[in-house]
Design a protein around this motif. Structure first.
Motif: not given
Length: 96
Positions: A82, A86, A88-93
């Motif tokens: 994951e 993806n 960004k699902s962990f760290y955002g932008d």
């Protein structure tokens, strides 16, 4: 603080003291900082510099190995897939 007791001891005997620096009202706890921080950092850098496959079998490495073991265990294959597919699902932008 997971540097190993050997690194945190001054002169090989007593643990380096912590100086209480202030009260954090949000946390409702006192904060502190370790004294002789530079000396401890240098001792840890030396420990890393002299590390070898055999030396990390020394019990002084056990606390740090436990931390890494738990970090790696947390990132099991499902989480890792994951994270890689993806981020960004962990760290955002966040851009490094």
């Amino acid at each position: 603080m997971y540097l190993g007791e050997d690194v945190l001891k001054l002169n090989g005997n007593n643990l380096c003291p912590v100086q209480w620096t202030g009260y954090d009202q949000k946390l409702e706890k006192y904060q502190g900082e370790i004294l002789e921080k530079r000396q401890i950092q240098n001792k840890f850098k030396d420990k890393l510099k002299h590390a070898s496959h055999n030396s990390i079998k020394d019990p002084n490495w056990d606390p740090l190995k436990l931390v890494f073991k738990n970090i790696f265990k947390t990132f099991n294959s499902t989480v890792l897939k994951e994270l890689l597919s993806n981020p960004k699902s962990f760290y955002g932008d966040y851009d490094a």
